[in-house]
Every structure is written in C-alpha cells, then in structure tokens.
Design an enzyme around this catalytic site. Sequence first.
Site, PDB file in Angstrom:
ATOM      1  N   HIS A 161      90.340  22.919  41.116  1.00 50.29           N
ATOM      2  CA  HIS A 161      90.883  22.249  42.304  1.00 50.29           C
ATOM      3  C   HIS A 161      90.642  20.759  42.141  1.00 50.29           C
ATOM      4  CE1 HIS A 161      92.208  22.062  46.561  1.00 50.29           C
ATOM      5  NE2 HIS A 161      91.491  20.949  46.536  1.00 50.29           N
ATOM      6  N   CYS A 162      91.704  19.975  42.215  1.00 51.77           N
ATOM      7  CA  CYS A 162      91.607  18.532  42.013  1.00 51.77           C
ATOM      8  C   CYS A 162      91.840  17.808  43.342  1.00 51.77           C
ATOM      9  CB  CYS A 162      92.635  18.066  40.980  1.00 51.77           C
ATOM     10  SG  CYS A 162      92.596  16.279  40.695  1.00 51.77           S
ATOM     11  N   PRO A 163      90.814  17.137  43.885  1.00 54.11           N
ATOM     12  CA  PRO A 163      91.014  16.422  45.154  1.00 54.11           C
ATOM     13  C   PRO A 163      91.994  15.259  45.036  1.00 54.11           C
ATOM     14  CG  PRO A 163      88.871  15.887  44.198  1.00 54.11           C
ATOM     15  CD  PRO A 163      89.435  17.005  43.382  1.00 54.11           C
TER      16      PRO A 163
END
Length: 310
Positions: A161-163
């Site tokens: 998951h990449c913010p």
Amino acid sequence: TMQSSGHRFRDVEHHPLLADNDTYDSSSSSSSSEADMADRVWFIRDGCGMVCAIMTWLLVVYADFVVTFVMLLPSKDFWYSVINGVLFNCLAVLALSSHLRTMLTDPGAVPKGNATKEYMDNLQLKPGEVIYKCPKCCSIKPERAHHCSICKRCIRKMDHHCPWVNNCVGEKNQRFFVLFTMYIALISAHALVLCGFQFFSCVRGQWTECSDFSPPVTVILMIFLCLEGFLFLTFTAVMFGTQIHSICNDETEIERLKSEKPTWERRLRWEGMKSVFGGQPSLLWINPFAGFRIRRLLLRGKKGGPEFSV
C-alpha cells in the site's frame, strides 16, 4: 472451521484454492460483475493518503514552476528553452497522469462478503474441500491475495500500500505505478541537470540577467528544487527497480518479505512483463492513457466501505 453445504471454511490469510478469475458480487449477476468493476473509478478515503497524494501534485507543480519561470523563460537561448520546456512539461503530464491512473484504478479488490451459501453452491466444489476466507472482510480469498488494513479489502497480487498514490499496488494498477515511478525519476533527473546548467550560467554571468527573480530568491528556489529532485530521484529510481525485479521474478513485495513459498507456477521474466504491461512490447507500455475510457467518469455508482466507485 465450520461446516457449510458440505464445504469447510478456514479463516487464514494465504494459500486459497480459488483461481484468480473467480469473483462474485452478491449485488449483481456473475456475468456482469466483472464488466461493472472495470467501469468504476476507485478512490480510497484515507486522510494520510489524500494528504500525501496532494503533496505529490504540489511538489511536481513547484518543480514545473521553477523550471519554467525561473530557469527557462528568462534564458536567451530560444531553442534551449523550447526543447527543455516541452520535454519537462510532457514528462510532468505523463507522471501526474500515471499517478491518477494508479490512484483511481481498482487494484484488484476481492468483493466483500462473498463467502455466502449462494456463492458456495456456484463454485460446485467437492464435499469436504477446504476453502480459505479472510475473517476481516468475509471474502473468499483468491490465490496470492492479501488483506489491506487501509483499503479494508483483500487485494489480488497485492504488492504494497503506497500512501503517495493513496492506493494499494496490485494486479490491476501495478503498470501505472511503475510508469509513475519511472516518469517521476525522469523529471527529477531532468530538473537536476537543468539546475546544474543554470547555476553554471548564473555564476559565469555574475547573476546579472540570470533570472527575472532576485539572486537570493533564485538561489533559494533552485536549492529547494535540487533537494526535491535528489530525494525523488533516489526514491523513485529504487522503487522502479524493485518493481521491475518483482515483475520479472513473478513475486510481490509482500510475498518476498514473508518468504512465502510459491504455490503457483512462476512466469518467465518476459512473460511477467507482458502480463503486467499487456501484450507485446510497444509504445502503449509507457502510455498511461492506454485503455482509458472517459465514460468511467460519467457513470454513477454506489458508495461503500472506505472507497467509492463511479
């Protein structure tokens, strides 16, 4: 483990028995659910992710402002300004477009709550066969799917998951994430090269007619751009290399970190690239607009969970 219709559910996080193309949505027929999913714009309502995504756009806009108005427009070399201006702005548009496609594309979410008796009957499994489901979102987990605590969904071939893109990187949007890291690395390198030329030009000309801004302001703006370019170049170049390595090895970052033994037949390196980017090598591989349909933005969908669909 509980018994249901002759099948056994097991609450675990890996090694499900379902194939990648098995999906189910209780609110629609199985024949139309895939088509509906393809027409949706995905968006995760996560505060941290939205702030990071906005910061990404602002940093790219800042870099474009410094390159265009501080370095290129005041230059006396017309063709130097035109060529570098067109190149930098085209790369910036491609980078931001890739960012949008990564953020607004369903990464491969498994429908919530599909572990129902109706779905079990549709699977036509043998009595006693074990089926794995996610206890967090009550979904039957396809092979290589993992649960994301931020998206609150199980994601097929979830890498991480990449913010910065406010989304998971998974089966359906990994291509756009790879393009995003590539184009950000390119514009960062381009900005650093332009800063080098500009500093040399300004020092040689003793800062006279170097920029439309005063020398102190010009120096401060360019120093910030250099720091931004160096940090982004380092981060995105490493991430780009990591993503290409994962694709070639047919192994997600989560699988690598967990040292999971592959229960699937790994693709050859070139087959993995074609699987992610689609078809034979062509300019479409580096085109973030490929496959985009404007009607996705004109349709309305139902809201639910941490994301909404359009």
